[in-house]
Structures are given as structure tokens and as C-alpha cells.
Design a protein around this motif. Structure first.
Motif, PDB file in Angstrom:
ATOM      1  N   TRP A   1      41.864  39.603  63.168  1.00 28.11           N
ATOM      2  CA  TRP A   1      41.799  41.016  63.519  1.00 28.11           C
ATOM      3  C   TRP A   1      40.362  41.499  63.432  1.00 28.11           C
ATOM      4  N   GLU A   2      40.001  42.387  64.348  1.00 25.53           N
ATOM      5  CA  GLU A   2      38.638  42.873  64.438  1.00 25.53           C
ATOM      6  C   GLU A   2      38.611  44.388  64.217  1.00 25.53           C
ATOM      7  N   ALA A   3      37.725  44.842  63.348  1.00 24.52           N
ATOM      8  CA  ALA A   3      37.515  46.273  63.118  1.00 24.52           C
ATOM      9  C   ALA A   3      36.305  46.709  63.930  1.00 24.52           C
ATOM     10  N   THR A   4      36.452  47.822  64.668  1.00 25.66           N
ATOM     11  CA  THR A   4      35.350  48.317  65.479  1.00 25.66           C
ATOM     12  C   THR A   4      35.207  49.825  65.353  1.00 25.66           C
ATOM     13  N   TYR A   5      33.997  50.274  65.644  1.00 28.44           N
ATOM     14  CA  TYR A   5      33.678  51.697  65.761  1.00 28.44           C
ATOM     15  C   TYR A   5      32.721  51.818  66.933  1.00 28.44           C
TER      16      TYR A   5
ATOM     17  N   SER B   1      38.459  59.672  62.956  1.00 26.70           N
ATOM     18  CA  SER B   1      37.744  60.368  61.875  1.00 26.70           C
ATOM     19  C   SER B   1      36.954  61.533  62.460  1.00 26.70           C
ATOM     20  N   THR B   2      36.288  62.274  61.604  1.00 23.69           N
ATOM     21  CA  THR B   2      35.443  63.375  62.054  1.00 23.69           C
ATOM     22  C   THR B   2      34.227  62.861  62.823  1.00 23.69           C
ATOM     23  N   GLN B   3      33.900  61.581  62.671  1.00 25.81           N
ATOM     24  CA  GLN B   3      32.745  60.980  63.347  1.00 25.81           C
ATOM     25  C   GLN B   3      33.133  60.167  64.582  1.00 25.81           C
ATOM     26  N   GLY B   4      34.433  60.009  64.829  1.00 29.89           N
ATOM     27  CA  GLY B   4      34.893  59.216  65.967  1.00 29.89           C
ATOM     28  C   GLY B   4      35.999  58.261  65.562  1.00 29.89           C
ATOM     29  N   ALA B   5      36.473  57.484  66.515  1.00 30.00           N
ATOM     30  CA  ALA B   5      37.626  56.614  66.293  1.00 30.00           C
ATOM     31  C   ALA B   5      37.236  55.219  65.808  1.00 30.00           C
ATOM     32  N   PHE B   6      38.033  54.725  64.879  1.00 29.78           N
ATOM     33  CA  PHE B   6      37.941  53.350  64.390  1.00 29.78           C
ATOM     34  C   PHE B   6      39.162  52.603  64.910  1.00 29.78           C
ATOM     35  N   TYR B   7      38.963  51.343  65.243  1.00 27.82           N
ATOM     36  CA  TYR B   7      40.059  50.524  65.766  1.00 27.82           C
ATOM     37  C   TYR B   7      40.172  49.225  64.979  1.00 27.82           C
ATOM     38  N   ILE B   8      41.414  48.790  64.792  1.00 32.89           N
ATOM     39  CA  ILE B   8      41.736  47.465  64.266  1.00 32.89           C
ATOM     40  C   ILE B   8      42.555  46.812  65.369  1.00 32.89           C
ATOM     41  N   MET B   9      41.973  45.788  65.995  1.00 34.16           N
ATOM     42  CA  MET B   9      42.607  45.170  67.147  1.00 34.16           C
ATOM     43  C   MET B   9      42.666  43.656  66.968  1.00 34.16           C
ATOM     44  N   PRO B  10      43.640  43.017  67.647  1.00 39.25           N
ATOM     45  CA  PRO B  10      43.675  41.560  67.599  1.00 39.25           C
ATOM     46  C   PRO B  10      42.363  40.989  68.132  1.00 39.25           C
ATOM     47  N   GLY B  11      41.821  40.001  67.417  1.00 42.09           N
ATOM     48  CA  GLY B  11      40.580  39.349  67.824  1.00 42.09           C
ATOM     49  C   GLY B  11      40.812  37.880  68.094  1.00 42.09           C
ATOM     50  N   GLN B  12      39.752  37.152  68.267  1.00 42.26           N
ATOM     51  CA  GLN B  12      39.865  35.718  68.555  1.00 42.26           C
ATOM     52  C   GLN B  12      40.384  34.937  67.363  1.00 42.26           C
ATOM     53  N   ASP B  13      39.934  35.280  66.169  1.00 36.75           N
ATOM     54  CA  ASP B  13      40.323  34.536  64.964  1.00 36.75           C
ATOM     55  C   ASP B  13      41.004  35.419  63.937  1.00 36.75           C
TER      56      ASP B  13
ATOM     57  N   PHE C   1      38.849  39.931  60.294  1.00 36.72           N
ATOM     58  CA  PHE C   1      39.708  39.861  59.118  1.00 36.72           C
ATOM     59  C   PHE C   1      40.963  39.057  59.421  1.00 36.72           C
ATOM     60  N   SER C   2      41.585  38.522  58.379  1.00 33.65           N
ATOM     61  CA  SER C   2      42.757  37.669  58.558  1.00 33.65           C
ATOM     62  C   SER C   2      44.015  38.459  58.910  1.00 33.65           C
ATOM     63  N   CYS C   3      44.076  39.727  58.517  1.00 30.16           N
ATOM     64  CA  CYS C   3      45.241  40.556  58.813  1.00 30.16           C
ATOM     65  C   CYS C   3      44.796  42.018  58.949  1.00 30.16           C
ATOM     66  N   PRO C   4      45.580  42.853  59.618  1.00 39.34           N
ATOM     67  CA  PRO C   4      45.175  44.245  59.801  1.00 39.34           C
ATOM     68  C   PRO C   4      45.082  45.020  58.483  1.00 39.34           C
TER      69      PRO C   4
ATOM     70  N   GLY D   1      47.660  47.389  68.248  1.00 41.32           N
ATOM     71  CA  GLY D   1      46.508  47.542  67.377  1.00 41.32           C
ATOM     72  C   GLY D   1      46.651  48.866  66.649  1.00 41.32           C
ATOM     73  N   PHE D   2      45.588  49.272  65.990  1.00 43.95           N
ATOM     74  CA  PHE D   2      45.640  50.480  65.179  1.00 43.95           C
ATOM     75  C   PHE D   2      44.382  51.305  65.391  1.00 43.95           C
ATOM     76  N   ARG D   3      44.538  52.636  65.314  1.00 44.15           N
ATOM     77  CA  ARG D   3      43.436  53.557  65.543  1.00 44.15           C
ATOM     78  C   ARG D   3      43.464  54.652  64.490  1.00 44.15           C
ATOM     79  N   PHE D   4      42.271  55.008  63.998  1.00 35.68           N
ATOM     80  CA  PHE D   4      42.136  56.171  63.129  1.00 35.68           C
ATOM     81  C   PHE D   4      41.003  57.034  63.663  1.00 35.68           C
TER      82      PHE D   4
END
Length: 75
Positions: free
Chosen positions: A22-26, A8-20, A34-37, A3-6
Motif C-alpha cells: 500500500w502506498e500513502a500519497t499527498y 485535511s485542511t491542507q488537502g487530501a491524503f490517499y492510501i492506495m494499492p501499490g506495487q508491493d 506499507f504492508s497494509c492500509p 483505497g482510502f482518502r482523508f
């Protein structure tokens, strides 16, 4: 899987494999599916509503629009 992590000054964002795709979370908040990262990173960088941010929107955090600028994390 990876997956992917960024951090930020406010905390981490993640793009991870989801059920359908990719899922973006904070924190505990899902920002979307989303269909792709690359699509997820683009949407997060442009600005998604996020109730846990003081600004209420991800566009003010200077989040990189390119996936290669995010850290790879293994899940």
C-alpha cells in the motif's frame, strides 16, 4: 479495488494499492510504502515528512489513526 482518502485542511491524503503493498500519497508526493492500509494510516497520523506541507510533517494535521475514519474510494 478500493483505497482510502482523508481530506485535511491542507488537502487530501490517499492510501492506495501499490506495487508491493500500500502506498500513502499527498498530492504528487509519495509518503511511503506499507504492508497494509492500517500501517499506512498509523504512520501518516503519527507524522511523516512531507515537503509539500507548510508544517513539513503530517503529525500537525489531526489525521485520524483509524482506517474506519477515512473515506473509501474505488480505483
Amino acid at each position: 479495488m478500493k483505497g482510502f482518502r482523508f481530506g485535511s485542511t491542507q488537502g487530501a491524503f490517499y492510501i492506495m494499492p501499490g506495487q508491493d503493498g500500500w502506498e500513502a500519497t499527498y498530492g504528487n508526493e509519495t509518503l511511503g510504502e506499507f504492508s497494509c492500509p492500517e500501517q499506512a494510516v498509523d504512520e501518516v497520523a503519527r507524522g511523516l515528512s512531507c515537503t509539500h506541507l507548510s508544517e513539513g510533517d503530517t503529525s500537525t494535521l489531526e489525521i485520524p489513526e483509524k482506517l474506519c475514519d477515512w473515506e473509501i474510494v474505488h480505483v
